[in-house]
Design a protein around this motif. Structure first.
Motif, mmCIF file in Angstrom:
data_model
loop_
_atom_site.group_PDB
_atom_site.id
_atom_site.type_symbol
_atom_site.label_atom_id
_atom_site.label_comp_id
_atom_site.label_asym_id
_atom_site.label_seq_id
_atom_site.Cartn_x
_atom_site.Cartn_y
_atom_site.Cartn_z
ATOM 1 N N UNK A 171 0.960 -1.275 -0.048
ATOM 2 C CA UNK A 171 -0.002 0.101 -0.084
ATOM 3 C C UNK A 171 0.781 1.253 0.068
ATOM 4 N N UNK A 172 2.310 1.160 -0.336
ATOM 5 C CA UNK A 172 3.178 2.272 -0.230
ATOM 6 C C UNK A 172 2.504 3.242 -1.190
ATOM 7 N N UNK A 218 2.026 7.068 -0.167
ATOM 8 C CA UNK A 218 2.992 8.304 -0.694
ATOM 9 C C UNK A 218 1.952 9.180 -1.215
ATOM 10 N N UNK A 219 0.982 8.833 -2.100
ATOM 11 C CA UNK A 219 -0.040 9.784 -2.325
ATOM 12 C C UNK A 219 -0.664 10.653 -1.481
ATOM 13 N N UNK A 220 -0.966 10.107 -0.469
ATOM 14 C CA UNK A 220 -1.648 10.731 0.503
ATOM 15 C C UNK A 220 -0.767 11.834 1.139
ATOM 16 N N UNK A 221 0.499 11.433 1.339
ATOM 17 C CA UNK A 221 1.653 12.499 1.737
ATOM 18 C C UNK A 221 1.832 13.635 0.801
ATOM 19 N N UNK A 274 -2.309 8.433 -8.129
ATOM 20 C CA UNK A 274 -1.021 8.296 -7.865
ATOM 21 C C UNK A 274 -0.810 6.870 -7.644
ATOM 22 N N UNK A 275 -1.760 6.407 -6.668
ATOM 23 C CA UNK A 275 -1.430 4.715 -6.509
ATOM 24 C C UNK A 275 -1.752 3.804 -7.579
ATOM 25 N N UNK A 276 -2.699 4.420 -8.546
ATOM 26 C CA UNK A 276 -2.885 3.320 -9.768
ATOM 27 C C UNK A 276 -1.819 3.566 -10.933
ATOM 28 N N UNK A 277 -1.038 4.713 -10.595
ATOM 29 C CA UNK A 277 0.189 4.866 -11.708
ATOM 30 C C UNK A 277 1.325 3.934 -11.240
#
Length: 378
Positions: free
Chosen positions: A12-13, A17-20, A33-36
């Motif tokens: 789930x990094x 990372x997208x949330x940060x 961002x996660x999907x990328x």
């Protein structure tokens, strides 16, 4: 089940990372961002996960590196602390410090045209993960300017930052390409290490010692002269002496007379070896043997000696290679006797494969070998 390396960057990094980045004002939507990171992210190894996320950072952050670096730093969690022994404390902000591996890879490749912004980012990064790898391209492409930054870092309030000065300039840093820029002239780096030789943190001093130990292979004479300089004077701190001893551990193990002389063991010892014994004489791979001998001071004077065990392991081709096991520094009163003993494990290890054959055993006193016996491994 033990955790494999890939999970140092968890599945789930990408979302974390997208949330940060979103909280830092990067204009990033966490799910996008996660999907990328790609549908195959779960199947990637550690370095591939890091590189995949570094590529995602390059796509989602501003193209102008100073702007991107500022957002990246703003998104980072709290710096790591140090415990009472000088070891890094875990941070609760991220799953592991390797969460910042993508940040390191991003800065290493994207910031070369913006030195000041890149160094500022790495100053923040090394307090949370490490910048010893991402700094190496800067030492190669912007050598003098990067050294100026590192000189300033050598007095930084953070032990992590000061340690990065030593680690990033190590010529043979594990898992990193060899840093050849200082092979011919190590003096600029030695100047930095001199600034750190009496650092209050054992975490930093240990790095300096490891760095200097790397120099044994490329500049042995210069290392020995530097060690003499550091130990010269009436009030050398005990921490510095310990640092130099650790830095010269390879030279001391191989019995280098100049290294031994620095610690009062440059001359052949007057100590005698008695009752040498190896038990059992026949042993199977996976078992253990006991190495024993008695040291005797036959003189009417106090005598000191550096005693190391030396085992000549049989290699796959039948030849033998000596392995030195650090022993101890002993002081014997006139006429005194002391027993030495070591249990040697012969189980197969990732760092050593045992092979059948006769293994000779010695005790080295001030670098001089004395036969103890042998065991036959089957």
């Amino acid at each position: 089940m033990s955790t494999t390396l890939q999970y140092l960057i968890p599945a789930d990094a990408p979302r974390l990372l997208g949330e940060q980045l979103a909280r830092a004002g990067a204009g990033v939507k966490p799910q996008v961002f996660a999907r990328s990171a790609g549908p195959d992210f779960d199947g990637l190894g550690l370095m591939d996960r890091g590189q995949r996320l570094a590529d995602a950072l390059a796509r989602h952050l501003p193209a102008h590196f100073p702007d991107a670096a500022a957002l990246l730093v703003a998104s980072m969690g709290q710096p790591l602390g140090l415990d009472a022994k000088g070891e890094p404390l875990a941070s609760g902000d991220v799953p592991s410090s390797f969460f910042y591996l993508p940040h390191s890879l991003f800065v290493a490749t994207q910031g070369l045209g913006h030195l000041d912004a890149a160094m500022a980012a790495q100053h923040a990064l090394t307090q949370r993960f490490t910048a010893e790898f991402s700094l190496r391209p800067y030492l190669q492409h912007h050598t003098q300017a990067t050294l100026v930054h590192l000189a300033a870092w050598s007095t930084d309030a953070s032990a992590h930052v000061r340690r990065a000065v030593s680690e990033s300039t190590r010529p043979r840093l594990p898992w990193a390409p060899r840093l050849r820029v200082f092979d011919d002239n190590p003096e600029p780096v030695l100047d930095l290490l001199t600034r750190l030789r009496d650092d209050p943190s054992s975490y930093v001093r240990r790095s300096v010692a490891n760095h200097l130990n790397d120099r044994v292979k490329s500049h042995p004479d210069r290392l020995l002269s530097l060690a003499r300089e550091w130990l010269d004077g009436p009030a050398v701190p005990s921490t510095r002496e310990a640092l130099v001893r650790h830095a010269l551990r390879t030279a001391l193990k191989r019995g280098d007379p100049q290294a031994l002389a620095l610690f009062g063991h440059g001359k052949p010892s007057v100590i005698l070896v008695a009752k040498p014994h190896v038990q059992p004489a026949q042993v199977l791979i996976g078992e253990r043997v006991e190495l024993c001998c008695e040291l005797h001071n036959p003189t009417d004077r106090v005598a000191s000696v550096l005693a190391d065990w030396r085992v000549h392991y049989v290699k796959a081709d039948g030849s033998r290679s000596p392995k030195v096991f650090k022993g101890q520094e002993l002081t014997l009163a006139p006429g005194a006797r002391v027993d030495l003993q070591k249990t040697l494990s012969l189980r197969q290890m990732t760092t050593r494969t045992h092979h059948p054959g006769r293994h000779r055993v010695e005790i080295a006193l001030n670098g001089q070998p004395h036969a103890v016996g042998h065991f036959d491994l089957r």
